[in-house]
Design a protein around this motif. Structure first.
Motif, short mmCIF file in Angstrom:
data_model
loop_
_atom_site.label_atom_id
_atom_site.label_comp_id
_atom_site.label_asym_id
_atom_site.label_seq_id
_atom_site.Cartn_x
_atom_site.Cartn_y
_atom_site.Cartn_z
N ARG A 46 0.53 15.70 -13.86
CA ARG A 46 0.48 15.12 -12.68
C ARG A 46 1.59 15.11 -11.87
NH1 ARG A 46 -0.17 8.63 -11.85
NH2 ARG A 46 0.87 8.43 -9.93
N GLU A 47 1.55 15.64 -10.67
CA GLU A 47 2.83 15.45 -9.44
C GLU A 47 2.10 14.34 -8.53
OE1 GLU A 47 4.78 19.17 -7.83
OE2 GLU A 47 2.78 18.74 -6.76
N SER A 48 3.49 13.67 -8.42
CA SER A 48 3.10 12.67 -7.34
C SER A 48 4.34 12.70 -6.37
CB SER A 48 2.97 11.27 -7.97
OG SER A 48 2.76 10.40 -7.20
N VAL A 49 3.94 12.82 -5.02
CA VAL A 49 4.75 12.65 -4.09
C VAL A 49 4.59 11.29 -3.33
CG1 VAL A 49 5.84 13.89 -2.00
CG2 VAL A 49 4.77 15.30 -3.87
N LEU A 50 5.70 10.52 -3.17
CA LEU A 50 5.42 9.34 -2.48
C LEU A 50 6.28 9.46 -1.21
CD1 LEU A 50 5.12 6.01 -2.40
CD2 LEU A 50 7.43 5.91 -3.36
N GLU A 51 5.61 8.97 0.01
CA GLU A 51 6.17 8.78 1.18
C GLU A 51 6.84 7.75 1.69
OE1 GLU A 51 3.50 10.29 4.71
OE2 GLU A 51 2.62 11.60 3.42
N ARG A 52 6.04 6.66 1.31
CA ARG A 52 6.33 5.39 1.61
C ARG A 52 5.55 4.21 0.82
NH1 ARG A 52 3.49 6.91 5.87
NH2 ARG A 52 2.08 5.41 6.75
N ILE A 53 6.02 2.98 1.01
CA ILE A 53 5.12 1.88 0.29
C ILE A 53 5.35 0.99 1.71
CG2 ILE A 53 5.01 0.04 -1.29
CD1 ILE A 53 6.39 1.66 -3.27
N ALA A 56 0.80 -1.34 0.08
CA ALA A 56 -0.09 -0.08 0.00
C ALA A 56 0.76 1.27 -0.04
CB ALA A 56 -0.93 0.02 1.10
N ALA A 57 0.73 2.10 -0.93
CA ALA A 57 1.58 3.36 -1.16
C ALA A 57 0.87 4.40 -0.28
CB ALA A 57 1.81 3.65 -2.51
N VAL A 58 1.57 5.19 0.38
CA VAL A 58 1.33 6.41 0.84
C VAL A 58 1.63 7.46 -0.03
CG1 VAL A 58 1.22 7.88 2.95
CG2 VAL A 58 1.37 5.40 3.36
N ARG A 59 0.90 8.08 -0.65
CA ARG A 59 1.12 9.14 -1.80
C ARG A 59 0.34 10.11 -1.80
NH1 ARG A 59 0.59 5.66 -7.01
NH2 ARG A 59 -1.49 6.82 -6.94
#
Length: 127
Positions: free
Chosen positions: A45-52, A32-35
Motif C-alpha cells: 500500500r502506498e498512501s499520500v496524505l495531503e492534509r487532515i 477528515a483526511a484528504v489522502r
C-alpha cells in the motif's frame, strides 16, 4: 455554565451572536483526511496524505422564535457567503477558534411551537 458565542464582522463592525441555549451533540474530535491510497498488484500500500481537516459539528436543538432565530439568520447569511468567524466555546473566556461554515445550505426546521432546530458544521481556518 456559560454558553458559547460567535463573533463575526459583516463589514459594519463586530457582531456577537450569543447562544440562548447550549449546543448539543458536540463530538470531542471530528477529523477528515484528504489522502490518496494505492494498492500495488503485489499488495503493498502506498498512501499520500495531503492534509487532515478539523471540523466542529454542533446541533442547535432549541432556537426560539423571534430575536433568537433572527440573529441566527443574520449570522447564516454572513457565513453561507464563505466568510470567516470566531467561535468562543465559553463566552466568559477569551479563547476562540476561527472557522468557516462547511455547510452550503441552512434550514431552521420546525421543532415545536415557537422552536426551531438545525445542525451546523464548521471547518477550522488554517493560517
Amino acid at each position: 455554565m456559560a454558553f458559547p458565542q460567535i463573533v463575526y464582522n459583516p463589514g459594519t463592525g463586530n457582531v456577537t451572536l450569543q447562544f440562548q441555549r447550549p449546543a448539543t451533540k458536540i463530538p470531542a474530535y471530528n477529523l477528515a483526511a484528504v489522502r490518496h491510497d494505492n494498492i500495488a498488484s503485489s499488495g503493498v500500500r502506498e498512501s499520500v496524505l495531503e492534509r487532515i481537516d478539523q471540523f466542529l459539528t454542533l446541533e442547535m436543538e432549541w432556537v426560539g422564535i423571534g430575536a433568537d432565530v433572527e440573529d441566527w439568520d443574520a449570522f447564516m447569511q454572513f457565513a453561507l457567503a464563505g466568510n470567516q468567524f470566531s467561535y468562543y466555546p465559553d463566552a466568559s473566556q477569551p479563547s476562540f477558534t476561527n472557522y468557516w461554515l462547511e455547510d452550503t445550505d441552512w434550514i431552521a426546521a420546525y421543532k415545536s411551537p415557537g422552536q426551531y432546530t438545525f445542525k451546523l458544521k464548521f471547518r477550522l481556518v488554517v493560517a
